[in-house]
Design a protein around this motif. Structure first.
Motif, mmCIF file in Angstrom:
data_model
loop_
_atom_site.group_PDB
_atom_site.id
_atom_site.type_symbol
_atom_site.label_atom_id
_atom_site.label_comp_id
_atom_site.label_asym_id
_atom_site.label_seq_id
_atom_site.Cartn_x
_atom_site.Cartn_y
_atom_site.Cartn_z
ATOM 1 N N LYS A 77 0.830 -1.213 0.000
ATOM 2 C CA LYS A 77 0.000 0.000 0.000
ATOM 3 C C LYS A 77 0.862 1.259 0.000
ATOM 4 O O LYS A 77 0.541 2.237 -0.683
ATOM 5 C CB LYS A 77 -0.930 0.002 1.211
ATOM 6 N N LYS A 78 1.947 1.217 0.757
ATOM 7 C CA LYS A 78 2.828 2.387 0.847
ATOM 8 C C LYS A 78 3.605 2.614 -0.442
ATOM 9 O O LYS A 78 3.729 3.745 -0.920
ATOM 10 C CB LYS A 78 3.799 2.213 2.018
ATOM 11 N N GLU A 79 4.128 1.534 -1.030
ATOM 12 C CA GLU A 79 5.004 1.663 -2.194
ATOM 13 C C GLU A 79 4.252 1.696 -3.528
ATOM 14 O O GLU A 79 4.733 2.294 -4.493
ATOM 15 C CB GLU A 79 6.015 0.504 -2.219
ATOM 16 N N ILE A 80 3.076 1.072 -3.573
ATOM 17 C CA ILE A 80 2.368 0.933 -4.854
ATOM 18 C C ILE A 80 0.987 1.579 -4.827
ATOM 19 O O ILE A 80 0.581 2.239 -5.775
ATOM 20 C CB ILE A 80 2.264 -0.548 -5.255
ATOM 21 N N GLY A 81 0.259 1.388 -3.749
ATOM 22 C CA GLY A 81 -1.070 1.978 -3.646
ATOM 23 C C GLY A 81 -2.165 0.932 -3.557
ATOM 24 O O GLY A 81 -1.938 -0.195 -3.100
ATOM 25 N N VAL A 82 -3.348 1.300 -4.006
ATOM 26 C CA VAL A 82 -4.522 0.438 -3.884
ATOM 27 C C VAL A 82 -4.435 -0.753 -4.841
ATOM 28 O O VAL A 82 -4.067 -0.600 -6.009
ATOM 29 C CB VAL A 82 -5.810 1.248 -4.171
ATOM 30 N N VAL A 83 -4.753 -1.921 -4.332
ATOM 31 C CA VAL A 83 -4.857 -3.129 -5.165
ATOM 32 C C VAL A 83 -6.288 -3.219 -5.680
ATOM 33 O O VAL A 83 -7.244 -3.256 -4.905
ATOM 34 C CB VAL A 83 -4.495 -4.387 -4.344
ATOM 35 N N ASP A 84 -6.439 -3.227 -7.001
ATOM 36 C CA ASP A 84 -7.770 -3.278 -7.625
ATOM 37 C C ASP A 84 -8.298 -4.698 -7.753
ATOM 38 O O ASP A 84 -9.502 -4.943 -7.658
ATOM 39 C CB ASP A 84 -7.722 -2.655 -9.028
ATOM 40 N N VAL A 85 -7.374 -5.629 -8.002
ATOM 41 C CA VAL A 85 -7.750 -7.033 -8.221
ATOM 42 C C VAL A 85 -6.820 -7.917 -7.395
ATOM 43 O O VAL A 85 -5.594 -7.774 -7.460
ATOM 44 C CB VAL A 85 -7.645 -7.420 -9.712
ATOM 45 N N LEU A 86 -7.407 -8.805 -6.615
ATOM 46 C CA LEU A 86 -6.640 -9.745 -5.798
ATOM 47 C C LEU A 86 -6.944 -11.163 -6.248
ATOM 48 O O LEU A 86 -8.112 -11.559 -6.307
ATOM 49 C CB LEU A 86 -7.007 -9.572 -4.315
ATOM 50 N N ILE A 87 -5.893 -11.921 -6.562
ATOM 51 C CA ILE A 87 -6.060 -13.332 -6.933
ATOM 52 C C ILE A 87 -5.378 -14.188 -5.874
ATOM 53 O O ILE A 87 -4.148 -14.235 -5.783
ATOM 54 C CB ILE A 87 -5.476 -13.631 -8.329
ATOM 55 N N ASN A 88 -6.178 -14.839 -5.040
ATOM 56 C CA ASN A 88 -5.649 -15.737 -4.009
ATOM 57 C C ASN A 88 -5.394 -17.101 -4.638
ATOM 58 O O ASN A 88 -6.296 -17.935 -4.753
ATOM 59 C CB ASN A 88 -6.653 -15.842 -2.858
ATOM 60 N N ASN A 89 -4.146 -17.296 -5.045
ATOM 61 C CA ASN A 89 -3.782 -18.465 -5.843
ATOM 62 C C ASN A 89 -2.859 -19.440 -5.114
ATOM 63 O O ASN A 89 -2.851 -20.628 -5.434
ATOM 64 C CB ASN A 89 -3.104 -17.983 -7.140
ATOM 65 N N ALA A 90 -2.091 -18.981 -4.133
ATOM 66 C CA ALA A 90 -1.105 -19.834 -3.465
ATOM 67 C C ALA A 90 -1.777 -21.044 -2.829
ATOM 68 O O ALA A 90 -2.856 -20.932 -2.237
ATOM 69 C CB ALA A 90 -0.360 -19.035 -2.401
ATOM 70 N N GLY A 91 -1.135 -22.203 -2.948
ATOM 71 C CA GLY A 91 -1.705 -23.408 -2.358
ATOM 72 C C GLY A 91 -0.685 -24.528 -2.265
ATOM 73 O O GLY A 91 0.328 -24.534 -2.977
ATOM 74 N N ILE A 92 -0.947 -25.476 -1.360
ATOM 75 C CA ILE A 92 -0.094 -26.659 -1.219
ATOM 76 C C ILE A 92 -0.976 -27.889 -1.045
ATOM 77 O O ILE A 92 -2.166 -27.774 -0.732
ATOM 78 C CB ILE A 92 0.881 -26.558 -0.018
ATOM 79 N N VAL A 93 -0.390 -29.058 -1.234
ATOM 80 C CA VAL A 93 -1.112 -30.311 -1.004
ATOM 81 C C VAL A 93 -0.151 -31.336 -0.414
ATOM 82 O O VAL A 93 1.017 -31.400 -0.797
ATOM 83 C CB VAL A 93 -1.735 -30.857 -2.310
ATOM 84 N N ALA A 94 -0.647 -32.095 0.557
ATOM 85 C CA ALA A 94 0.090 -33.242 1.092
ATOM 86 C C ALA A 94 -0.781 -34.464 0.799
ATOM 87 O O ALA A 94 -1.794 -34.679 1.461
ATOM 88 C CB ALA A 94 0.331 -33.085 2.588
ATOM 89 N N GLY A 95 -0.408 -35.241 -0.193
ATOM 90 C CA GLY A 95 -1.257 -36.354 -0.630
ATOM 91 C C GLY A 95 -1.010 -37.608 0.177
ATOM 92 O O GLY A 95 -0.202 -38.465 -0.195
ATOM 93 N N LYS A 96 -1.694 -37.727 1.303
ATOM 94 C CA LYS A 96 -1.522 -38.869 2.199
ATOM 95 C C LYS A 96 -2.870 -39.276 2.773
ATOM 96 O O LYS A 96 -3.821 -38.493 2.773
ATOM 97 C CB LYS A 96 -0.622 -38.482 3.394
ATOM 98 N N TYR A 97 -2.934 -40.510 3.287
ATOM 99 C CA TYR A 97 -4.089 -40.858 4.108
ATOM 100 C C TYR A 97 -4.073 -39.963 5.344
ATOM 101 O O TYR A 97 -3.007 -39.542 5.815
ATOM 102 C CB TYR A 97 -4.023 -42.326 4.530
ATOM 103 N N PHE A 98 -5.266 -39.684 5.884
ATOM 104 C CA PHE A 98 -5.332 -38.720 6.979
ATOM 105 C C PHE A 98 -4.456 -39.112 8.162
ATOM 106 O O PHE A 98 -3.773 -38.264 8.748
ATOM 107 C CB PHE A 98 -6.786 -38.532 7.449
ATOM 108 N N HIS A 99 -4.429 -40.412 8.506
ATOM 109 C CA HIS A 99 -3.661 -40.828 9.688
ATOM 110 C C HIS A 99 -2.155 -40.687 9.479
ATOM 111 O O HIS A 99 -1.391 -40.735 10.444
ATOM 112 C CB HIS A 99 -4.002 -42.283 10.073
ATOM 113 N N GLU A 100 -1.723 -40.478 8.227
ATOM 114 C CA GLU A 100 -0.294 -40.309 7.948
ATOM 115 C C GLU A 100 0.143 -38.852 8.043
ATOM 116 O O GLU A 100 1.339 -38.563 8.048
ATOM 117 C CB GLU A 100 0.024 -40.841 6.545
ATOM 118 N N HIS A 101 -0.798 -37.927 8.120
ATOM 119 C CA HIS A 101 -0.454 -36.511 8.201
ATOM 120 C C HIS A 101 0.192 -36.171 9.540
ATOM 121 O O HIS A 101 -0.226 -36.662 10.589
ATOM 122 C CB HIS A 101 -1.701 -35.639 8.060
#
Length: 268
Positions: A77-101
């Protein structure tokens, strides 16, 4: 039709995968792009690659850390200003059975996939409200529509995103605010995140998926599955079939329940 020309667009997870492709597509449409990513090397590479297409800047941020989100948002906000469009794209996956997490697997997945989009949106929404314009695009998953073995925590995080994102859309509608909310629910995308997945339903090409997302925003669509028939397959099937019949349909006919059997994910 919403044009992206001269819009300031922030993309989380913007230095690789579909985030990077969306950044290019937006620059080609005349937008100014801000990349948030945890990987400095990838940010630098992406900026170097895309700089000739327009204004693109990057910020190193771990979106699982609420303090980093808050401080980096202040810097934007300080260096660039107002963000007009926000794309929440970041993500991760841990492909395991639940008991293995591990506990870390669970907390990290929920922090990045479910909590971060809300916390990041909270940082930029007030500016959009003040100017009575803006667009928030939340990248969920078709995993938020249908249960799947070895995806329990990932599915939980994406179900969360879908519920929150569309509730936010309704809030903006009730408040009569000109702020569009788009919820995207793609099938598996061939970016490396889901390496090893085997599927009867075609896995999406990254370019195709990224373009579909940008077009969905331009057309101010509210809820989009990629491919489009995924919503009908899941919602109609779940609505009219018994659980046993739907399990047979999703598991045997579509083969969805076996897609994660050989999952490896990103190569280290």
């Amino acid at each position: 039709m919403q044009r992206m020309t001269n819009k300031t667009v922030l993309i989380t997870g913007g230095a690789s995968g579909i985030g990077k492709i969306m950044a290019r597509l937006l620059l080609e449409r005349g937008a100014k792009v801000i990349l948030w990513d945890i990987n400095k090397l990838k940010i630098d590479e992406t900026i170097s690659e895309l700089a000739s297409k327009g204004t693109v800047v990057g910020f190193i941020v771990d979106v699982s850390d609420s303090n980093q989100i808050e401080q980096t948002a202040k810097k934007v906000k300080k260096e660039i200003g107002v963000v007009d469009v926000l794309i929440n794209n970041a993500g991760i996956v841990a492909g395991k059975y639940f008991h293995e997490h591990t506990t870390l697997d669970i907390s990290k997945t929920m922090d990045i996939n479910a909590s971060a989009p809300m916390l990041i949106t909270k940082e930029f929404l007030n500016d959009m409200l003040d100017q009575n314009s803006g667009h928030i695009c939340n990248i969920a998953s078709s995993g938020g529509l249908i249960s799947n073995p070895k995806m329990s925590v990932y599915a939980a995080s994406k179900w969360s995103v879908i519920g929150w994102s569309d509730s936010l859309r309704l809030e903006m509608k009730l408040l009569k605010k000109n702020i569009n909310i788009t919820t995207i629910m793609p099938y598996y995308i061939n970016t490396g995140m889901f390496d090893g997945v085997k599927s009867k339903i075609p896995i999406l090409a990254p370019e195709t998926a990224a373009l579909a997302i940008i077009k969905a925003m331009e057309q101010k669509k509210r809820m989009v599955t990629i491919p489009g028939y995924m919503y009908r397959l899941t919602r109609i099937g779940q609505g009219f079939m018994s659980i046993n019949v739907f399990d047979w349909f999703a598991g045997k006919v579509l083969g969805i329940y076996k897609t994660m059997e050989h999952f490896t994910g990103h190569k280290k």
